[in-house]
Motif scaffolding. Structure first.
Motif, mmCIF file in Angstrom:
data_model
loop_
_atom_site.group_PDB
_atom_site.id
_atom_site.type_symbol
_atom_site.label_atom_id
_atom_site.label_comp_id
_atom_site.label_asym_id
_atom_site.label_seq_id
_atom_site.Cartn_x
_atom_site.Cartn_y
_atom_site.Cartn_z
ATOM 1 N N GLU A 245 0.799 -1.227 0.000
ATOM 2 C CA GLU A 245 0.000 0.000 0.000
ATOM 3 C C GLU A 245 0.830 1.274 0.000
ATOM 4 N N GLY A 275 -5.201 1.771 4.184
ATOM 5 C CA GLY A 275 -5.337 1.227 2.843
ATOM 6 C C GLY A 275 -6.767 0.861 2.515
ATOM 7 N N THR A 287 -7.477 -3.974 -2.389
ATOM 8 C CA THR A 287 -6.251 -4.364 -1.704
ATOM 9 C C THR A 287 -6.442 -5.785 -1.194
#
Length: 346
Positions: A245, A275, A287
């Protein structure tokens, strides 16, 4: 294979080589120190004092900050002492070697380590194990994996595969034009995530779909600079692989300066709360969450169980991966950002 030694025996061991550089990022004292203080209670393994070393890649990466805090919390609950050390930067093998040598000299019973260099650290690990210290790899397996007694980590190939499969699905049939931002050269984690992404994305490493690639050492500022340099060569890009991230954030900043964020689908790996919020806001499409708190908790518990119960861990334990996105695609299991914010890194 080394066996557990008594505290008295460890107190007589040699000190590490002189002059070794060492970065101490924190020593968390949770009870009486080793050696003399432990000898009186050595017969009662259930309450025996345990001293554990934790060596992370860096001090400041939020992933390792969370891991260190979780390790300290679990050590406290288990009436153990935690000594937390780190390298100066991702890839600082010399610093990690010095940290392991220091922990040997401090007579710890277990060492938890996230190796920056999965082969360069082997000599120090071998010496620790020779002296009866349990060594567990967290987050990153050694190479070979059995150089450590056990590993608690993310399946990094699968983490990359999930990111790659999702980013490719978002392209919805458009020809891929990809930037790849990798971690540390020679790193096992970097290689596994890279290869996993390509597998999920459905291309080979020599594909013409890869319009540019760079080494970032997992660092936000280096990622921003690398992306700026890649964009000087071409802005004809529609997808971006980021090893973590911080790298995704640096890349986003560079793309935003060129007004390209809407045309580029960014994937990431980590699953920090920040994130997850970035996924919710639309900075990244998705993510892949991993769980450093689990790694630390299971690692500390394994050391205390080894010292007090004689239960020795072995092999690889997958601590889990979950794809986080608010725009799910068919055939790819995921969780939304509400779930992600309730579970980030835990």
């Amino acid at each position: 294979m080394a066996h557990h030694h008594t505290v008295r025996e460890r107190c007589r061991r040699r000190r590490p080589r002189q002059g070794a550089a060492l970065l101490v990022v924190g020593t968390l004292l949770l009870g009486a120190a080793a050696c003399a203080g432990n000898q009186n209670s050595a017969g009662d393994n259930r309450t025996r004092k345990v001293t554990i070393g934790l060596v992370t890649k860096t001090e400041t990466n939020p992933f390792f900050v969370a891991m260190r805090k979780a390790a300290a919390d679990t050590a406290r609950k288990n009436n153990a002492e935690l000594i937390a050390l780190s390298g100066k930067f991702d890839g600082d093998n010399e610093g990690q070697v010095a940290a392991v040598e220091s922990l040997i000299a401090r007579h710890v019973q277990g060492i938890l380590i996230t190796p920056s260099n999965t082969t360069g650290i082997l000599g120090a690990i071998a010496e620790a194990r020779r002296q009866g210290i349990l060594v567990i790899a967290l987050d990153t397996a050694t190479d070979p994996a059995n150089a450590a007694d056990a590993t608690f980590a993310t399946d990094n190939f699968n983490a990359g595969r999930l990111q790659g499969a999702y980013v490719r699905a978002v392209l919805a049939g458009r020809a891929p034009k990809l930037f790849m931002l990798d971690g540390t050269e020679g790193s096992t984690v970097s290689r596994l995530r890279h290869d996993g992404f390509l597998s999920g994305f459905g291309i080979k490493d020599d594909s013409s779909a890869i319009r540019g690639r760079a080494i970032t050492n997992g660092d936000r500022n280096r990622a921003q600079t690398a992306t700026e340099n890649l964009l000087q060569r071409t802005t004809d890009v529609n997808s971006l692989y980021a090893i973590n991230e911080p790298v995704a954030d640096g890349a986003y900043t560079a793309l935003a300066a060129r007004g390209l964020t809407r045309q580029v689908t960014i994937g990431a790996i980590d699953g920090a709360c920040e994130g997850v919020r970035d996924v919710r806001s639309g900075k990244y499409a998705a993510t892949v969450m991993q769980f450093p708190i689990r790694m630390a908790d299971q690692g500390v518990t394994a050391v205390t169980d080894f010292v007090r119960k004689g239960k020795k861990p072995s092999g690889f334990t997958d601590t889990g991966t979950v794809l986080i996105t608010d725009k799910p695609v068919p055939g790819l299991p995921s969780r939304n950002t509400d779930w992600g914010l309730r579970h980030c890194w835990g």
